[in-house]
Motif scaffolding. Structure first.
Motif, PDB file in Angstrom:
ATOM      1  N   GLY A  59       7.615  14.532 -15.935  1.00  0.00           N
ATOM      2  CA  GLY A  59       8.447  13.771 -17.460  1.00  0.00           C
ATOM      3  C   GLY A  59       8.652  12.348 -17.322  1.00  0.00           C
ATOM      4  N   SER A  60       8.345  11.719 -15.643  1.00  0.00           N
ATOM      5  CA  SER A  60       9.672  10.661 -15.425  1.00  0.00           C
ATOM      6  C   SER A  60       8.321   9.696 -15.766  1.00  0.00           C
ATOM      7  N   LYS A  61       8.516   8.249 -16.428  1.00  0.00           N
ATOM      8  CA  LYS A  61       7.694   6.993 -15.958  1.00  0.00           C
ATOM      9  C   LYS A  61       7.707   6.039 -15.184  1.00  0.00           C
ATOM     10  N   LEU A  62       7.070   5.873 -14.247  1.00  0.00           N
ATOM     11  CA  LEU A  62       6.597   4.888 -12.709  1.00  0.00           C
ATOM     12  C   LEU A  62       7.654   3.399 -13.517  1.00  0.00           C
ATOM     13  N   LYS A  63       8.013   3.313 -12.823  1.00  0.00           N
ATOM     14  CA  LYS A  63       8.960   1.527 -13.976  1.00  0.00           C
ATOM     15  C   LYS A  63       7.596   0.944 -13.299  1.00  0.00           C
ATOM     16  N   ASP A  64       7.621  -0.649 -13.664  1.00  0.00           N
ATOM     17  CA  ASP A  64       6.560  -1.346 -13.676  1.00  0.00           C
ATOM     18  C   ASP A  64       5.064  -0.667 -13.083  1.00  0.00           C
ATOM     19  N   GLY A  65       4.609   0.792 -13.232  1.00  0.00           N
ATOM     20  CA  GLY A  65       3.441   1.022 -13.213  1.00  0.00           C
ATOM     21  C   GLY A  65       2.356   0.907 -13.683  1.00  0.00           C
ATOM     22  N   ASP A  66       1.369   0.040 -13.083  1.00  0.00           N
ATOM     23  CA  ASP A  66       0.519  -0.344 -13.915  1.00  0.00           C
ATOM     24  C   ASP A  66      -0.585   1.170 -14.231  1.00  0.00           C
ATOM     25  N   SER A  67      -0.934   1.716 -15.903  1.00  0.00           N
ATOM     26  CA  SER A  67      -1.668   2.045 -15.498  1.00  0.00           C
ATOM     27  C   SER A  67      -2.984   1.736 -16.018  1.00  0.00           C
ATOM     28  N   LEU A  68      -3.479   0.669 -15.705  1.00  0.00           N
ATOM     29  CA  LEU A  68      -5.323   0.370 -15.369  1.00  0.00           C
ATOM     30  C   LEU A  68      -5.454   0.450 -13.973  1.00  0.00           C
ATOM     31  N   PHE A  77       0.772  11.294  -2.914  1.00  0.00           N
ATOM     32  CA  PHE A  77       0.766  10.151  -2.808  1.00  0.00           C
ATOM     33  C   PHE A  77      -0.060   9.496  -3.964  1.00  0.00           C
ATOM     34  N   ALA A  78       0.300   8.269  -4.984  1.00  0.00           N
ATOM     35  CA  ALA A  78      -0.453   7.288  -5.866  1.00  0.00           C
ATOM     36  C   ALA A  78       0.201   6.354  -5.156  1.00  0.00           C
ATOM     37  N   LYS A  79      -0.878   5.888  -6.300  1.00  0.00           N
ATOM     38  CA  LYS A  79      -1.067   3.954  -5.916  1.00  0.00           C
ATOM     39  C   LYS A  79      -1.294   3.220  -7.475  1.00  0.00           C
ATOM     40  N   ASP A  80      -0.912   1.958  -7.193  1.00  0.00           N
ATOM     41  CA  ASP A  80      -1.319   1.006  -8.466  1.00  0.00           C
ATOM     42  C   ASP A  80      -1.707  -0.173  -7.532  1.00  0.00           C
ATOM     43  N   LYS A  81      -1.673  -0.924  -7.789  1.00  0.00           N
ATOM     44  CA  LYS A  81      -1.952  -2.351  -7.733  1.00  0.00           C
ATOM     45  C   LYS A  81      -1.461  -3.111  -6.535  1.00  0.00           C
ATOM     46  N   ASN A  82      -0.061  -2.529  -6.680  1.00  0.00           N
ATOM     47  CA  ASN A  82       1.265  -3.258  -6.418  1.00  0.00           C
ATOM     48  C   ASN A  82       2.024  -2.544  -5.710  1.00  0.00           C
ATOM     49  N   SER A  83       2.031  -1.188  -5.905  1.00  0.00           N
ATOM     50  CA  SER A  83       2.957  -0.318  -5.553  1.00  0.00           C
ATOM     51  C   SER A  83       2.383   1.158  -5.031  1.00  0.00           C
ATOM     52  N   VAL A  84       3.424   1.220  -4.385  1.00  0.00           N
ATOM     53  CA  VAL A  84       3.032   3.274  -3.879  1.00  0.00           C
ATOM     54  C   VAL A  84       4.311   4.126  -3.788  1.00  0.00           C
ATOM     55  N   GLU A  88       9.337  11.366  -5.750  1.00  0.00           N
ATOM     56  CA  GLU A  88      10.146  10.838  -6.053  1.00  0.00           C
ATOM     57  C   GLU A  88      10.487   9.266  -5.768  1.00  0.00           C
ATOM     58  N   GLY A  89      10.124   9.386  -6.012  1.00  0.00           N
ATOM     59  CA  GLY A  89      10.143   7.257  -6.609  1.00  0.00           C
ATOM     60  C   GLY A  89       8.979   6.083  -5.791  1.00  0.00           C
ATOM     61  N   ARG A  90       8.824   5.372  -5.820  1.00  0.00           N
ATOM     62  CA  ARG A  90       8.181   3.539  -4.760  1.00  0.00           C
ATOM     63  C   ARG A  90       8.839   4.061  -3.260  1.00  0.00           C
ATOM     64  N   ILE A  91       7.468   3.707  -2.684  1.00  0.00           N
ATOM     65  CA  ILE A  91       7.769   3.587  -1.446  1.00  0.00           C
ATOM     66  C   ILE A  91       8.180   2.182  -1.352  1.00  0.00           C
ATOM     67  N   PHE A 140       3.629   6.890   6.926  1.00  0.00           N
ATOM     68  CA  PHE A 140       5.961   8.043   5.903  1.00  0.00           C
ATOM     69  C   PHE A 140       4.733   9.080   6.163  1.00  0.00           C
ATOM     70  N   TYR A 141       6.026   9.866   6.031  1.00  0.00           N
ATOM     71  CA  TYR A 141       5.765  11.477   5.951  1.00  0.00           C
ATOM     72  C   TYR A 141       6.918  11.984   4.459  1.00  0.00           C
ATOM     73  N   TYR A 142       6.518  12.813   3.420  1.00  0.00           N
ATOM     74  CA  TYR A 142       7.025  13.188   2.423  1.00  0.00           C
ATOM     75  C   TYR A 142       6.860  14.967   2.466  1.00  0.00           C
ATOM     76  N   ASP A 143       8.278  15.313   2.643  1.00  0.00           N
ATOM     77  CA  ASP A 143       8.251  16.348   2.536  1.00  0.00           C
ATOM     78  C   ASP A 143       8.912  17.412   1.814  1.00  0.00           C
ATOM     79  N   PHE A 144       9.209  16.575   0.450  1.00  0.00           N
ATOM     80  CA  PHE A 144       9.817  17.350  -1.599  1.00  0.00           C
ATOM     81  C   PHE A 144      11.394  17.354  -1.035  1.00  0.00           C
ATOM     82  N   GLN A 145      12.046  16.612   0.167  1.00  0.00           N
ATOM     83  CA  GLN A 145      13.311  16.346   0.081  1.00  0.00           C
ATOM     84  C   GLN A 145      13.796  15.352   0.902  1.00  0.00           C
TER      85      GLN A 145
END
Length: 274
Positions: A59-68, A77-84, A88-91, A140-145
């Motif tokens: 339910g949280s907006k990703l700060k500075d996320g580029d929807s396009l 994992f997700a990414k846009d042109k600038n960030s991953v 839990e937040g930006r890597i 990178f490794y993400y383990d939901f913790q």
């Protein structure tokens, strides 16, 4: 990864109905998402979403996320042109241009039971976001913790994931999450079963990332105990010892533990059939 439209009702047992709308407001589960655009809203597996203005994790907006340019890579994992991002937040260490996932980004939590409409118990497998990814510089490794971990000493160019949420390897090393299996040879190493945490190379036996010092790799084998659960109790033996997880036990203790596990399985099965 393709998205889907908003559901009309929230359904905790359906990942495609975690985002929903009453026609006026968009919700994630039971929480309102302020200023979300219903007409352009699109949801994805793994609690990701976007509309024409914003990108969302839960339910949280990703700060500075580029929807396009926002792209969902897998459950974790997700990414846009600038960030991953992970949930839990930006890597901060990740390079979006060369970033790629190594697996499906999810791990089974096992079987949970829900009541059907006719009051029968039905087993349902649950998943959480887990897994490996890499860019030109890091694995990178993400383990939901907490935050995503950098897998130190991993070589991105040769790294591969077993797609089980746990193990990966490169040309030099074997990894359980961010941890190295000490002295494991990736050329001969193998996991013994997809639902168990035992693995071997030509000389050594491991449980998770822990070396079982006195185990004999040549004769080591899993003792399979039938289970309705996704992650069964871990039993094994070799020519010298019996093992409960990575602990050596006597044959009498071993037989007792196995009998108790079988009894628990039968009890759980009987409850499902009621």
């Amino acid at each position: 990864m393709k998205g889907s439209k908003l559901a009309e009702l929230y359904d905790a047992n359906n990942e495609n109905a975690l985002y929903w709308t009453d026609g006026k407001v968009v919700y994630f589960r039971e929480d309102k998402i302020k200023n979300a655009d219903i007409g352009s809203f699109e949801q994805f597996p793994g609690c990701w979403a976007k509309d024409k203005n914003y990108c969302y994790s839960g339910g949280s907006k990703l700060k500075d996320g580029d929807s396009l340019t926002f792209e969902i890579l897998n459950y974790a994992f997700a990414k846009d042109k600038n960030s991953v991002w992970t949930l839990e937040g930006r890597i901060l260490e990740a390079d979006a241009k060369t970033f790629e996932v190594c697996d499906t980004g999810k791990k089974s939590l096992g079987i949970t039971f829900i009541l059907t409409e006719n009051n029968r118990k039905q087993g349902k497998e649950s998943f959480v976001p887990y897994g490996f990814a890499k860019d030109a510089n890091n694995v990178f490794y993400y383990d939901f913790q907490g935050k995503t971990k950098v897998v130190k000493k991993a070589i991105p160019s040769s790294f591969k994931s077993l797609n089980d949420g746990d193990f990966g390897y490169d040309e030099n090393s074997v990894f359980y999450g961010k941890n190295i299996l000490s002295k494991a040879n990736p050329k001969t190493w193998k996991k013994l079963h997809d639902k168990y945490f035992y693995s071997i190379d030509q000389n050594r036996v491991y449980y998770f990332n822990r070396l079982i010092k006195d185990a004999d790799a040549e004769s080591f084998e899993i003792v399979f105990v039938s289970s309705i659960f996704e992650t069964p109790t871990q039993y094994a033996k070799d020519k010298n010892h019996f093992y409960l997880n990575d602990t050596i036990c006597s044959s009498e203790e071993f037989e007792k533990y196995v009998a108790e596990t079988i009894a628990r399985n039968k009890e759980a099965e009987s409850k499902i059939k009621r």
